[in-house]
Design a protein around this motif. Sequence first.
Motif, mmCIF file in Angstrom:
data_model
loop_
_atom_site.group_PDB
_atom_site.id
_atom_site.type_symbol
_atom_site.label_atom_id
_atom_site.label_comp_id
_atom_site.label_asym_id
_atom_site.label_seq_id
_atom_site.Cartn_x
_atom_site.Cartn_y
_atom_site.Cartn_z
ATOM 1 N N SER A 179 2.684 -6.192 0.601
ATOM 2 C CA SER A 179 2.959 -6.648 -0.764
ATOM 3 C C SER A 179 3.088 -5.459 -1.704
ATOM 4 O O SER A 179 3.967 -5.433 -2.578
ATOM 5 N N ALA A 180 2.214 -4.465 -1.530
ATOM 6 C CA ALA A 180 2.316 -3.252 -2.347
ATOM 7 C C ALA A 180 3.640 -2.538 -2.066
ATOM 8 O O ALA A 180 4.286 -2.012 -2.980
ATOM 9 N N MET A 181 4.046 -2.537 -0.808
ATOM 10 C CA MET A 181 5.327 -1.926 -0.456
ATOM 11 C C MET A 181 6.487 -2.660 -1.124
ATOM 12 O O MET A 181 7.434 -2.031 -1.604
ATOM 13 N N ALA A 214 3.963 10.032 -5.955
ATOM 14 C CA ALA A 214 2.853 10.742 -5.314
ATOM 15 C C ALA A 214 1.776 11.086 -6.336
ATOM 16 O O ALA A 214 0.572 10.990 -6.055
ATOM 17 N N ALA A 215 2.202 11.467 -7.546
ATOM 18 C CA ALA A 215 1.239 11.789 -8.600
ATOM 19 C C ALA A 215 0.477 10.561 -9.065
ATOM 20 O O ALA A 215 -0.659 10.660 -9.550
ATOM 21 N N MET A 216 1.078 9.373 -8.924
ATOM 22 C CA MET A 216 0.446 8.137 -9.371
ATOM 23 C C MET A 216 -0.493 7.519 -8.336
ATOM 24 O O MET A 216 -1.281 6.631 -8.654
ATOM 25 N N LEU A 217 -0.422 7.982 -7.090
ATOM 26 C CA LEU A 217 -1.209 7.363 -6.023
ATOM 27 C C LEU A 217 -2.715 7.327 -6.286
ATOM 28 O O LEU A 217 -3.380 6.357 -5.904
ATOM 29 N N PRO A 218 -3.311 8.341 -6.929
ATOM 30 C CA PRO A 218 -4.752 8.267 -7.193
ATOM 31 C C PRO A 218 -5.155 7.059 -8.038
ATOM 32 O O PRO A 218 -6.341 6.702 -8.087
ATOM 33 N N ALA A 219 -4.203 6.416 -8.689
ATOM 34 C CA ALA A 219 -4.522 5.229 -9.481
ATOM 35 C C ALA A 219 -5.119 4.126 -8.615
ATOM 36 O O ALA A 219 -5.901 3.300 -9.099
#
Length: 296
Positions: A179-181, A214-219
């Motif tokens: 679902s995230a994909m 990639a920068a947003m992944l830590p969210a």
Amino acid sequence: MTENTADTSRVVLLGLGDMGTAFARAWLAAGHPVTVWNRTASRAEPLAAEGADVAADPAAAVAAGRLVVTCLLDDASVGSVLEGVDLAGKDVVDVTTSTPGEARARAEWAAARGARFVSGGIMAVPPMVGVPESGGYTFYSGSAEAFAEHEKALSVPTGARFQGGDPGLAALLDVALLSAMDGMFAGFTHAFALARRSEVPPARVAELLEGWLAAMLPAAGEFAARLESGDFTTGVVSNLAMQAHGEKTLLRTAEEAGVSTELLLPYGDLMVRHVAAGGGDEDGAALVDRLLKDPA
């Protein structure tokens, strides 16, 4: 080879679509004896040439070994293919994409027929199967004893990650990640559409997307921390009131570019509803609970 040895080393595979075929080839390459069956018999011919035994029907396939892997279109197909087949003493590992509820019901169905059941959710595409460095893996849940007995074989096509005794957990995590994909691909689609009529080439959009996402992944970790603490207001960098207002610019930009807003509207509407309910000062993680349906 004794019958007991065959039971523990042979893999019986029902279903030879692209994924099933990739799994079969991985097992054959690792030296496992493999018995296959597919509704369209011609799909089995290349595997027969590679050393697989081809069964005439599901019952004959299942009779060949203890580990029975189903990789079919859907849960209904699993029930249809195994209808009337003697499953007593077998370990059924179903890697067909299904819902958690379907997996739990299928586990009860298997138990009533004398079989142990493990549900699987494959987090890989066929080219990743049998390639350890690809990072592909499969979630498994259900009978811990059956998984432990067959873990070595199940780890051949992809990594094997056991999630616990609830047969629905593998399906839940599988669908959660898929679902995230889907959401990510929706974002890809909209971003490329915005730039489609501009002078910015698709390759440049891709380069920028890869770095930004990639920068947003830590969210994801930040969401988890807020959901576990229940604190959606401390240290918020961009609250939902600001995000909902900013969404208007995204929609106007799409309209200017002649791009449909249909992929943006659902999330934007969810933010607007939450802000209207008094959650404007909260972080976006608060939308998780907003999204949950009222159990009443």
